[in-house]
Design an enzyme around this catalytic site. Structure first.
Site, short mmCIF file in Angstrom:
data_model
loop_
_atom_site.label_atom_id
_atom_site.label_comp_id
_atom_site.label_asym_id
_atom_site.label_seq_id
_atom_site.Cartn_x
_atom_site.Cartn_y
_atom_site.Cartn_z
N ILE A 1 0.89 -1.17 0.00
CA ILE A 1 0.00 0.00 0.00
C ILE A 1 0.92 1.22 0.00
O ILE A 1 1.95 1.24 0.67
CB ILE A 1 -0.93 0.00 1.24
CG1 ILE A 1 -1.91 1.17 1.21
CG2 ILE A 1 -0.15 0.00 2.53
CD1 ILE A 1 -2.96 1.11 2.35
N SER A 2 0.54 2.21 -0.77
CA SER A 2 1.40 3.39 -0.92
C SER A 2 1.49 4.20 0.35
O SER A 2 0.58 4.22 1.17
CB SER A 2 0.83 4.29 -2.01
OG SER A 2 0.54 3.53 -3.15
#
Ligand code: SAH
Length: 276
Positions: free
Chosen positions: A117-118
């Site tokens: 996940i960024s």
């Protein structure tokens, strides 16, 4: 997807990349395939853990989020609507229960299949750039956004607060399914999740006012340029001389495409083909 975005590139950029260069974008070749071993997705375990989970965030995850947003603001994120969208989306619900207490740190976290996940700051920065596109500025929001790389669906949920309609493509079927499951309780009505190879864009709903990629290739796939509306903008990580990645912005105008190069980033590779 991402990590380690730095506002100032560490290495000298090539001269043609330092200035906003007009480029004939349609000539861009498709990105190179990078093969990686798959990692097991701890999907079922994570889901059942989540149901019983005390997140450790207490009842005030909104408060924790607000503090994270304040830090993002101090670090230079200025777009109020983007900050509000990040303040709204419960990032801890998009990661494994064991990682929930880290969800509001500015860090990327594993989501299975070797993907991440960024970082919130990178999500914010990229969407802020996306909102600067001509069509988004004119109408206050991009009407149609294409996201390449759904991952766990977090960024799609943030985009949904800012765009009229979001199409998000993921090539790894278990991640596509997981995103659908994670997003369902949030009742987001304007995101369509697509299982497909995002290197081909998503022709059925083109043209798009905005295209955002959560994975980086050697160059921008021609399909993205072809599926970009006039006045539309692409924000994507692209490999620069094969050593590092930089954020690239491409604006489509009546005359052609304008390209500018921004900070160094670190995203997972853009790959072609599907994983079942
Ligand atoms: N936006 C996501 C980040 C996911 S990481 C989030 O908020 O969690 C990047 C994702 O891009 C990975 O899930 C990876 O599988 C996906 N990806 C890489 N190449 C792709 C392609 N050609 N088409 C669609 N998805 C791709």
């Amino acid at each position: 997807m991402t990590d380690g975005a730095r506002r100032t590139p560490k290495f000298p950029l090539r001269l043609d990349q330092m200035s906003v260069a007009k480029q004939k974008a349609a000539s861009a070749p498709p990105a190179r395939e990078v093969l990686r071993p798959q990692q097991p997705l701890q999907h079922a375990a994570a889901t059942s853990a989540r149901k019983a989970m005390p997140t450790g965030l207490g009842l005030d995850s909104a408060g924790v989020r607000r503090r994270m947003v304040e830090r993002l603001r101090q670090d230079g994120l200025r777009h109020e609507a983007v900050l509000a969208a990040i303040a709204h989306v419960p990032r801890h619900l998009f990661v494994d229960a064991a990682l929930a207490t880290q969800a509001y740190e500015d860090t990327s976290l594993p989501i299975g299949h070797g993907q991440t996940i960024s970082k919130p700051s990178v999500v914010g920065r990229m969407i802020e750039l996306l909102m600067g596109g001509a069509n988004a500025r004119t109408s206050g929001q991009p009407a149609r956004v294409l996201e390449i790389g759904t991952g766990c669906g977090y960024q799609a949920a943030v985009l949904a607060r800012l765009a009229r309609q979001v199409y998000s493509v993921e090539r790894v079927k278990p991640l596509h399914d997981k995103a659908r499951e994670l997003m369902a309780p949030l009742r987001i009505g304007n995101v369509r999740l697509v299982y497909g190879d995002g290197m081909l864009g998503h022709p059925p709903n083109a043209p798009y006012d905005a295209i955002i990629a959560a994975a980086g290739g050697e160059s921008l796939p021609a399909a993205w340029i072809e599926q970009l509306a006039v006045g539309g903008r692409i924000v994507a990580p692209v490999s620069d001389n094969g050593v590092r990645q930089v954020l690239v912005v491409v604006d489509r105008t009546e005359q052609g495409c304008e390209r500018s190069v921004h900070e160094v980033v670190q995203f997972v590779p853009l790959k072609s083909g599907l994983v079942r």
